[in-house]
Design an enzyme around this catalytic site. Structure first.
Site, mmCIF file in Angstrom:
data_model
loop_
_atom_site.group_PDB
_atom_site.id
_atom_site.type_symbol
_atom_site.label_atom_id
_atom_site.label_comp_id
_atom_site.label_asym_id
_atom_site.label_seq_id
_atom_site.Cartn_x
_atom_site.Cartn_y
_atom_site.Cartn_z
ATOM 1 N N ALA A 1 27.674 71.504 24.593
ATOM 2 C CA ALA A 1 26.760 72.029 25.520
ATOM 3 C C ALA A 1 27.071 73.560 24.924
ATOM 4 O O ALA A 1 27.892 74.452 25.219
ATOM 5 C CB ALA A 1 27.144 71.998 26.855
ATOM 6 N N SER A 14 30.349 80.709 29.934
ATOM 7 C CA SER A 14 30.267 79.228 29.524
ATOM 8 C C SER A 14 29.611 78.296 30.204
ATOM 9 O O SER A 14 28.661 78.851 31.139
ATOM 10 C CB SER A 14 31.909 78.702 29.442
ATOM 11 O OG SER A 14 31.887 77.763 28.749
ATOM 12 N N ASN A 15 29.701 76.889 30.369
ATOM 13 C CA ASN A 15 29.104 76.124 31.173
ATOM 14 C C ASN A 15 30.084 74.947 31.537
ATOM 15 O O ASN A 15 31.396 74.669 30.995
ATOM 16 C CB ASN A 15 28.056 75.482 30.713
ATOM 17 C CG ASN A 15 28.314 74.748 29.395
ATOM 18 O OD1 ASN A 15 28.953 73.729 29.176
ATOM 19 N ND2 ASN A 15 27.844 75.370 28.189
ATOM 20 N N PRO A 16 29.841 74.204 32.550
ATOM 21 C CA PRO A 16 30.663 73.170 33.321
ATOM 22 C C PRO A 16 30.856 71.922 32.356
ATOM 23 O O PRO A 16 31.701 71.078 32.911
ATOM 24 C CB PRO A 16 30.431 72.844 34.512
ATOM 25 C CG PRO A 16 28.810 73.718 34.703
ATOM 26 C CD PRO A 16 28.397 74.056 33.664
#
Ligand code: CTP
Length: 395
Positions: free
Chosen positions: A277, A211-213
């Site tokens: 995102a 995933s991403n932040p």
């Protein structure tokens, strides 16, 4: 009705000026953001500091600011553009006369001329003054000019006399303000807007994922901004690290594949804003059970996910507006412009992770709105930027 709205409170020099402090608090309790402008004589009744600390913003008095105030002498234009509503309470006979004649000799009267929003005027003065031919004529003029007037109430006045001239009850001003705001048609009135927000998660096994932040703050801000401009909004979101808005219809997804399915259901919306995102890759094999480290491979085979914005660009219908984001760490404008073309979007909101106060989890952002032949920079709290961007595109 006032939640999320921007109100300028104009205070003029009458004894009821102190009541404006209570009015300000009530606007805030209703969820509005308030800025205050005072006439010089109003500062004789209530100190600037009272309104500055209550509003959390500088109080503007003169067009040419004194030391200590902001050095921006175009504030009256900026404020006039910023506001959804301008309420002048109390409004003296003097300020009323200036408004009727189009005079702009201080910040308050100049902002009246610069305002793009409706203006609600609460005339407050001695009863005899209120009934005088000059005031009656000016009231008639301003109403013909389209200003809203909330008539004063009758009762005991500061002079010790009785008459019509008291500031109406705070709740009556609040309900008139709500009525005016409620009747304003936003530029997205009647439009269906879909906003995607937050990260996607690509599971490797039930306990691990790629995933991403992304926090979802920018996407949620875009959804709220679209709603406040009158749109019927659907928010399709991945796992958010902020509360999702209760009053916006939302659809929760986890993976890119789920996001794609959800977006396809709304592909005919008038406006689609891809703020999510989205993970670009997903594991080829997803394990049903937790992979034990004793048997795990040190490599995970990945495959590309569907580029949803590009798919929407390929399937764009006549009249639809497609807005994407671009998150870059280098060559911001160049890379974002190439995404605009490649994905057939109408606008790309480009942000650089290297800008201070910008990026994933921050409450603020610095972005460039790139259109086919235009570029404009926005900086500030994400919620403000969101409104400004949508106003720029749709107003
Ligand atoms: N996007 C999408 N589907 C993907 C990847 C991205 O719809 N699989 C959308 C994002 O929501 C955003 C835009 O495309 O609106 C650009 O996303 P970004 O991550 O900046 O760019 P990528 O297309 O992923 O390209 P790169 O990783 O090369 O920067």
């Amino acid at each position: 009705m006032l939640s999320g709205k921007r109100i300028i409170l104009g205070v003029t020099g009458g004894i009821a000026a102190y009541k404006a402090a209570f009015l300000l608090r009530e606007f805030q309790k209703a969820g509005a953001e308030v800025r205050v402008t005072m006439t010089p004589s109003a500062t004789r009744f209530v100190g600037l500091e009272t309104f500055a600390s209550l509003s959390g913003h500088e109080v503007a008095v003169d067009i040419f600011p004194d030391q200590g105030e902001s050095s921006d002498w175009t504030r009256h234009i900026n404020w006039g553009e910023w506001a959804d509503l301008f309420v002048i309470a109390p409004c003296t006979a003097n300020t009323l006369a200036k408004i009727a004649s189009g005079i702009s000799d201080n910040m308050l009267t100049s902002t009246v001329l610069a305002a793009r929003s409706p203006i609600l005027i609460c005339p407050t003065m001695d009863g005899e003054m209120y009934e005088s031919p000059g005031v009656s004529r000016n009231l008639k003029i301003i109403q013909e000019q389209g200003y809203q007037v909330l008539e004063p109430e009758s009762g005991y006045l500061a002079s010790g006399l009785e008459g019509k001239g008291r500031l109406p009850e705070i709740e009556d001003i609040l309900s008139k303000a709500s009525e005016i705001i409620g009747s304003i048609k936003g530029p997205l009135e009647g439009k269906k807007v879909v906003v995607t927000a937050g990260p996607t998660r690509e599971h490797i096994d039930p306990v691990r994922f790629i995933s991403n932040p992304s926090s979802g703050k920018m996407g949620v801000a875009m959804a709220k901004a679209a709603q406040s401009l009158g749109a019927d909004v659907t928010l399709i979101h991945g796992p958010l690290s902020i509360p999702k808005p209760d009053d916006i219809h939302s659809v929760s997804i986890t993976s890119t594949a789920e996001l794609f399915e959800a977006v396809k259901e709304y592909q005919h919306a008038d406006v689609i804003i891809m703020a999510a995102a989205v993970s670009d890759f997903t594991p080829v094999d997803v394990h049903k059970n937790k992979v034990k480290k004793s048997v795990a491979d040190s490599e995970i085979k990945l495959t590309k996910t569907q580029d949803i914005l590009a798919w929407l660009g390929d399937h764009k219908r006549e009249g639809q507006t497609l807005i994407g984001f671009a998150m870059e760490t280098e060559n911001l404008i160049e890379n974002a412009t190439s995404k605009l073309k490649k994905k057939n979007a109408d606008f790309i909101i480009a942000n650089s992770l290297t800008d201070e106060g910008a990026g994933f989890e921050s409450d603020t952002n610095t972005v460039h709105l790139l259109g086919k032949n235009s570029s404009q920079k926005f900086q500030g709290p994400k919620k403000d930027i969101a409104i400004e961007i949508l106003n720029t595109i749709f107003r």
